[in-house]
Design a protein around this motif. Structure first.
Motif, PDB file in Angstrom:
ATOM      1  N   GLN A 312     125.316  -8.264  84.346  1.00 61.25           N
ATOM      2  CA  GLN A 312     124.172  -8.473  85.224  1.00 61.25           C
ATOM      3  C   GLN A 312     123.348  -7.194  85.333  1.00 61.25           C
ATOM      4  N   TRP A 313     122.165  -7.362  85.967  1.00 56.22           N
ATOM      5  CA  TRP A 313     121.312  -6.211  86.273  1.00 56.22           C
ATOM      6  C   TRP A 313     121.493  -5.855  87.749  1.00 56.22           C
ATOM      7  N   PHE A 314     121.566  -4.552  88.009  1.00 60.93           N
ATOM      8  CA  PHE A 314     121.869  -4.074  89.350  1.00 60.93           C
ATOM      9  C   PHE A 314     120.892  -2.987  89.779  1.00 60.93           C
ATOM     10  N   VAL A 315     120.676  -2.920  91.103  1.00 57.16           N
ATOM     11  CA  VAL A 315     120.024  -1.752  91.693  1.00 57.16           C
ATOM     12  C   VAL A 315     121.138  -0.842  92.201  1.00 57.16           C
ATOM     13  N   ASN A 316     121.093   0.404  91.777  1.00 58.23           N
ATOM     14  CA  ASN A 316     122.114   1.372  92.208  1.00 58.23           C
ATOM     15  C   ASN A 316     121.760   1.842  93.615  1.00 58.23           C
ATOM     16  N   THR A 317     122.179   1.074  94.602  1.00 55.84           N
ATOM     17  CA  THR A 317     121.832   1.406  95.986  1.00 55.84           C
ATOM     18  C   THR A 317     122.505   2.692  96.451  1.00 55.84           C
ATOM     19  N   ALA A 318     123.602   3.077  95.783  1.00 53.31           N
ATOM     20  CA  ALA A 318     124.281   4.316  96.173  1.00 53.31           C
ATOM     21  C   ALA A 318     123.353   5.512  96.028  1.00 53.31           C
ATOM     22  N   ASN A 319     122.409   5.439  95.075  1.00 51.98           N
ATOM     23  CA  ASN A 319     121.502   6.558  94.818  1.00 51.98           C
ATOM     24  C   ASN A 319     120.239   6.515  95.679  1.00 51.98           C
ATOM     25  N   VAL A 320     120.019   5.406  96.397  1.00 54.93           N
ATOM     26  CA  VAL A 320     118.782   5.301  97.165  1.00 54.93           C
ATOM     27  C   VAL A 320     119.035   5.069  98.652  1.00 54.93           C
ATOM     28  N   LYS A 321     120.262   4.609  99.011  1.00 53.92           N
ATOM     29  CA  LYS A 321     120.453   4.200 100.398  1.00 53.92           C
ATOM     30  C   LYS A 321     120.422   5.363 101.386  1.00 53.92           C
ATOM     31  N   ALA A 322     120.819   6.560 100.961  1.00 53.74           N
ATOM     32  CA  ALA A 322     120.757   7.710 101.875  1.00 53.74           C
ATOM     33  C   ALA A 322     119.312   7.998 102.262  1.00 53.74           C
ATOM     34  N   ALA A 323     118.424   8.000 101.263  1.00 57.28           N
ATOM     35  CA  ALA A 323     117.001   8.206 101.551  1.00 57.28           C
ATOM     36  C   ALA A 323     116.447   7.046 102.371  1.00 57.28           C
ATOM     37  N   ALA A 324     116.921   5.829 102.079  1.00 57.25           N
ATOM     38  CA  ALA A 324     116.460   4.657 102.827  1.00 57.25           C
ATOM     39  C   ALA A 324     116.879   4.750 104.293  1.00 57.25           C
ATOM     40  N   SER A 337     118.394  -2.035 119.166  1.00 57.59           N
ATOM     41  CA  SER A 337     119.775  -2.235 118.737  1.00 57.59           C
ATOM     42  C   SER A 337     119.867  -2.685 117.283  1.00 57.59           C
ATOM     43  N   ALA A 338     118.796  -3.283 116.766  1.00 61.69           N
ATOM     44  CA  ALA A 338     118.827  -3.817 115.402  1.00 61.69           C
ATOM     45  C   ALA A 338     118.893  -2.715 114.353  1.00 61.69           C
ATOM     46  N   VAL A 339     118.369  -1.529 114.669  1.00 62.17           N
ATOM     47  CA  VAL A 339     118.337  -0.477 113.654  1.00 62.17           C
ATOM     48  C   VAL A 339     119.745  -0.026 113.285  1.00 62.17           C
ATOM     49  N   ASN A 340     120.647   0.030 114.251  1.00 65.60           N
ATOM     50  CA  ASN A 340     122.018   0.446 113.946  1.00 65.60           C
ATOM     51  C   ASN A 340     122.716  -0.559 113.049  1.00 65.60           C
ATOM     52  N   ARG A 341     122.452  -1.845 113.278  1.00 62.67           N
ATOM     53  CA  ARG A 341     123.048  -2.865 112.418  1.00 62.67           C
ATOM     54  C   ARG A 341     122.554  -2.741 110.994  1.00 62.67           C
ATOM     55  N   MET A 342     121.262  -2.458 110.846  1.00 65.26           N
ATOM     56  CA  MET A 342     120.713  -2.338 109.499  1.00 65.26           C
ATOM     57  C   MET A 342     121.227  -1.081 108.802  1.00 65.26           C
ATOM     58  N   LEU A 343     121.365   0.001 109.562  1.00 64.64           N
ATOM     59  CA  LEU A 343     121.921   1.234 108.993  1.00 64.64           C
ATOM     60  C   LEU A 343     123.353   1.007 108.526  1.00 64.64           C
ATOM     61  N   GLU A 344     124.125   0.259 109.305  1.00 67.10           N
ATOM     62  CA  GLU A 344     125.506  -0.038 108.915  1.00 67.10           C
ATOM     63  C   GLU A 344     125.546  -0.896 107.651  1.00 67.10           C
ATOM     64  N   MET A 345     124.649  -1.869 107.573  1.00 64.28           N
ATOM     65  CA  MET A 345     124.593  -2.720 106.385  1.00 64.28           C
ATOM     66  C   MET A 345     124.254  -1.909 105.138  1.00 64.28           C
ATOM     67  N   LEU A 346     123.310  -0.999 105.284  1.00 66.82           N
ATOM     68  CA  LEU A 346     122.953  -0.129 104.153  1.00 66.82           C
ATOM     69  C   LEU A 346     124.131   0.741 103.747  1.00 66.82           C
ATOM     70  N   ASP A 347     124.868   1.208 104.726  1.00 65.69           N
ATOM     71  CA  ASP A 347     125.992   2.085 104.439  1.00 65.69           C
ATOM     72  C   ASP A 347     127.077   1.364 103.640  1.00 65.69           C
ATOM     73  N   ARG A 348     127.257   0.068 103.929  1.00 64.09           N
ATOM     74  CA  ARG A 348     128.304  -0.696 103.246  1.00 64.09           C
ATOM     75  C   ARG A 348     127.873  -1.191 101.871  1.00 64.09           C
ATOM     76  N   ARG A 349     126.587  -1.160 101.593  1.00 63.52           N
ATOM     77  CA  ARG A 349     126.087  -1.748 100.352  1.00 63.52           C
ATOM     78  C   ARG A 349     126.287  -0.784  99.186  1.00 63.52           C
ATOM     79  N   THR A 350     127.083  -1.202  98.214  1.00 64.50           N
ATOM     80  CA  THR A 350     127.381  -0.326  97.069  1.00 64.50           C
ATOM     81  C   THR A 350     126.462  -0.587  95.886  1.00 64.50           C
ATOM     82  N   PHE A 351     126.100  -1.850  95.674  1.00 65.39           N
ATOM     83  CA  PHE A 351     125.142  -2.167  94.615  1.00 65.39           C
ATOM     84  C   PHE A 351     124.464  -3.477  94.963  1.00 65.39           C
TER      85      PHE A 351
END
Length: 847
Positions: A312-324, A337-351
């Protein structure tokens, strides 16, 4: 304003988004079409060829920067749709039933540190639990948690030795209906260099390996590892260079590589059963039972998912999520309160898997060498494809021959020989990549950001996140300044809407009514919009007949308030008849002061997208300040003074300003009613309407510091008076107010500054026929008088001037007769109008 719609959140998104559009100063350019404020003539469509071309540009920019790559790894796979899916496309069935099994993996090589305990004198195995037996044939290892404690136990039933987590000994023994005797306890690190026999494939070895994803919450504390069917499993395999062979095809059936016993069997049905039989035949199955748990389903087909390795084709979120995450922290998120949930989701997303195997969608613009499968994609190939897509749309990718999509020059530059050596890729882009690149089409200029993105809370892991990742990868900035996140709509009893249950509420039926209007009455669009506005849309909201009827009643109350103002503005022209604030009655100045505050509070609430606060402010102002107070005290001036009398014009000036501010304040919520009111304002016959003439214009000249204390002091005394004559007609009384000399007396004296006690502003507020202000008690107080006492605290200039004064209110029946015209007790005879009314009737006005 940038809004994306979805079926699950359309109820709130489609309606609530309109409140913010063109609100406040932006209303000047709003469009009026069936009461909807949006630029429908210039909306964007994801199947617009230009939109698709911009999407491909974003794809290549991300690919060129190294954020997009192709790889073979496990992804969420829908056998029913034969495609990979992103996590945001999953629905979880909380009542899914799996067939869980306890399986033993016989030790082939005892861990060196446990050789003294496990010496081969008795059979020994590691004990594994899984809810997916069909994945066992793909097993490559057994994983343990390095820092956890493990026990070597002896089964009192069979005499076998088992290894499992120390914390899981008792619970596992209970499930297996046996007893375990703990022989020894060790740390997970002591299992290093041990290996097991595969439970169904003779001769295959499964090493014992450390892994941090192993949990002790359930199972045995040891997990079987099938790299082709688990994200964490794949990570272990990558680290230890284990095979990642997939034995399952795109339809969810075992392939030939799985062996003749499993070939062509559905892994979730007969394939699962076959594996369990194989485990049983090998003597590896200790227990099989049904297990109810949350399990992912395809949101379109409503069928179970599997995890399956594929290319498959992937976005390497590991390389962009810190900046995001960094740029997201600078975005205004409502609710916060929603921003913390979104930050947590980004943190867990590997690809992020962005390729799909579908026959529709925006194609991934990649060509493949026929013999080697090598990818061909560069700026030249993508530019050629984009030119075709801009002219013909993405259908051209599927309908045109490859020679019209791939130029000879691009092939030669890439080192290829001939266009015929290549084939077009068959994968399309994930719909979240489709929607997540909308900023590239909607926003003009590379630096621009949308003021607002509005959607449901499910988009924290969907559109909000995909838009953020693509924008940060390409532009190093968020595509939005503000995120507004709302909840979902539930039935009136708090239940989830479901067609099968029959509790779905159709917006069209709410607006226009159902087939039977006695059962489903037509509420109109404004009632629906009011319901959304008054709801706390940042959580789940309820809808049904009860809440809709309440919303309709609220609007009817508002209409009555508007009707009163409209009716009393007949014959009034603000350009010629308005009274300057400085010449108004003090109570009129007070209302302008409150109107100024109301306008500012409403504007601030809209800016924060707090529509329920707007509704609360509107209801409080119309009910408490206008209807209950102001309308009641000015009726005498409105109905009894001569039409052009400055006293009447004074309150008409306030009514005109109040009507204008109030209507503009609710126009984003009730556009139909707002426009209807504007069409009936006598002096706005040629007006362009409420939506083309700007937002609230509350003059700063209306603000009068200190005026509240004067009116509130008088109102406190009025309440004392009315309380003392409860249930009786206030006009039948004359009132004497006694205040000791001081600040409160001076304020009341300003209200009393008229020629007679019947015409004073203080008398108007007291709603009596006659009011007298004294600094000391009269020498004689009639026996039939009601006397009440009270105190009033005055704070002026931010508390710099503070004084508490006592007062007495004496109410006694008045000796005068009732005027047949104004109904005040100010006449000498009940058959003769009072002096004020006689002057008005004679055309002399009031003196």
């Amino acid at each position: 304003m940038h809004v994306k719609g979805s079926i699950r959140t359309a109820w709130l998104s489609i309606i609530a988004r309109e409140f913010a559009e063109r609100a406040i100063e932006k209303q000047k350019s709003a469009f009026i079409r069936w009461g909807v404020m949006a630029d429908w003539a210039n909306c964007y469509l994801t199947f617009d060829p230009k939109y698709e071309a911009n999407q491909l540009r974003v794809f290549y920019k991300m690919y060129d920067k190294g954020f997009i790559y192709q790889d073979y790894k496990p992804v969420f796979w829908s056998p029913s749709a034969k495609t990979a899916l992103a996590e945001a496309e999953l629905e979880y069935n909380e009542q899914h039933v799996s067939r869980s099994v306890y399986v033993k993996f016989p030790l082939l090589k005892s861990p060196p540190k446990l050789s003294s305990v496990i010496d081969g004198s008795s059979p020994a195995s590691v004990l594994v639990w899984t809810t997916q037996p069909w994945t066992v044939p793909a097993n490559q290892a057994v994983c343990y948690m390095p820092d956890s404690a493990y026990s070597i136990v002896k089964c009192k039933t069979t005499g076998e030795h088992f290894i499992l987590a120390a914390d899981r000994v008792e619970s596992t023994a209970a499930v297996l209906d046996t007893q375990f005797e703990v022989i020894s306890t060790c740390k997970g690190t002591d299992l290093v260099e041990g290996s097991c026999a595969h439970p169904t494939i003779p001769g295959k070895v499964s090493p014992l390996l450390p892994a941090n994803h192993v949990t002790m919450a359930k199972g045995t504390g040891l997990v079987h590892t099938a790299p082709a069917h688990g994200m964490e499993d794949y990570g272990v395999a990558s680290h230890h260079q284990l095979p990642t062979d997939c034995l399952v095809d795109e339809s969810g059936f075992f392939t030939e590589a799985a062996g003749p016993e499993l070939k062509n069997k559905n892994v979730l049905e007969e394939g699962n059963e076959a594996v369990i039989r194989m485990l049983q035949a090998a003597g590896s199955l200790l227990k099989e039972e049904k297990y109810v748990h949350s399990y992912p389903y395809d949101w379109r087909t409503k069928k179970p998912m599997i995890i399956r390795a594929s290319k498959q084709w992937f976005v390497n979120t590991a390389n962009v999520k810190a900046a995001a995450q960094d740029v997201l922290k600078k975005v205004k998120v409502i609710p916060t309160s929603a921003v913390n949930r979104m930050l947590e989701m980004l943190d867990r997303r590997t690809f992020w898997c962005i390729s799909r195997q579908r026959c529709w969608g925006v194609p991934i613009p990649v060509f493949y060498q026929k013999n080697t499968g090598e990818c061909l994609i560069n700026s030249e190939t993508v530019t050629d494809v984009i030119k075709v897509v801009e002219q013909q749309g993405t259908d051209a990718w599927w309908t045109l021959p490859i020679e019209q999509l791939l130029s000879k020059e691009a092939v030669a530059k890439a080192g290829g020989r001939d266009v015929s050596d290549y084939v077009k890729g068959q994968d399309v882009l994930d719909i979240w990549f489709d929607s997540g690149t909308s900023w590239a089409h909607v926003l003009e200029g590379a630096e621009q950001r949308a003021d607002t993105y509005l959607e449901g809370k499910d988009q924290l892991g969907g559109w909000f996140q995909s838009s953020l990742l693509t924008s940060v990868a390409v532009r190093k900035k968020a595509p939005y300044k503000t995120l507004v996140v709302h909840g979902f709509t539930l039935g009136e009893k708090g239940e989830k809407m479901s067609k099968s249950v029959g509790n779905v509420v159709d917006p069209d039926v709410v607006i226009n009514g159902g087939e039977d209007h006695t059962k489903d009455p037509p509420y109109g669009a404004d009632v629906l919009r009011w319901w959304v506005a008054e709801s706390n849309v940042f959580t789940e909201v309820l809808i049904g007949p009860v809440v809709l009827n309440a919303a309709r009643d609220d609007i009817n109350k508002l209409r009555n308030t508007l009707r009163f103002m409209l009716g009393n503005l007949e014959g009034f022209n603000p350009e010629t008849d308005s009274i300057p604030p400085s010449e108004m009655y003090i109570v009129d100045q007070y209302m302008l002061h409150l109107l100024h505050e109301y306008g500012n509070k409403v504007t601030d609430a809209y800016k924060e997208y707090e529509f329920s606060k707007v509704v609360r402010l509107l209801q409080a102002f119309c009910s408490r300040n206008l209807s209950n107070f102001y309308f009641s005290v000015i009726k005498d001036r409105l109905y009894c003074e001569e039409a052009k009398d400055p006293k009447r014009r004074s309150c008409q000036t306030v009514l005109a300003e109040a009507l204008d501010v109030v209507v503009r304040s609710f126009a984003p919520i009730l556009p139909h009613l707002a426009e209807e009111v504007f069409q009936h304002i006598p002096y706005k016959k040629d007006s362009e309407g409420v939506f083309r003439t700007g937002w609230i214009n509350a003059s700063s000249a209306w603000k009068k510091p200190g005026i509240e204390e004067a009116i509130e002091g008088a109102c406190a005394m009025r309440d004392s008076f009315l309380g003392s004559i409860s249930g009786k007609n206030a006009l039948e009384y004359e009132v004497i107010i006694v205040i000791e000399p001081g600040l409160l007396f001076e304020l009341m004296e300003a209200l009393q500054a008229e020629e007679t006690s019947t015409d004073s502003q203080l008398n108007e507020i007291m709603m009596a026929s006659q009011t007298t202000l004294l600094s000391e008690l009269p020498k004689e107080t009639p026996a039939d008088a009601n006397i009440t006492k009270g105190t009033f605290l005055i704070n002026l200039e931010g508390g710099d001037i503070c004084e508490q004064s006592s007062y007495k209110v004496i109410a006694r029946p008045i000796a005068k007769a009732k005027c047949p015209r104004c109904r005040k007790y100010t006449s000498d005879s009940s058959s003769t109008p009072c002096p004020r009314c006689l002057n008005v009737l004679a055309g002399k006005g009031s003196t």
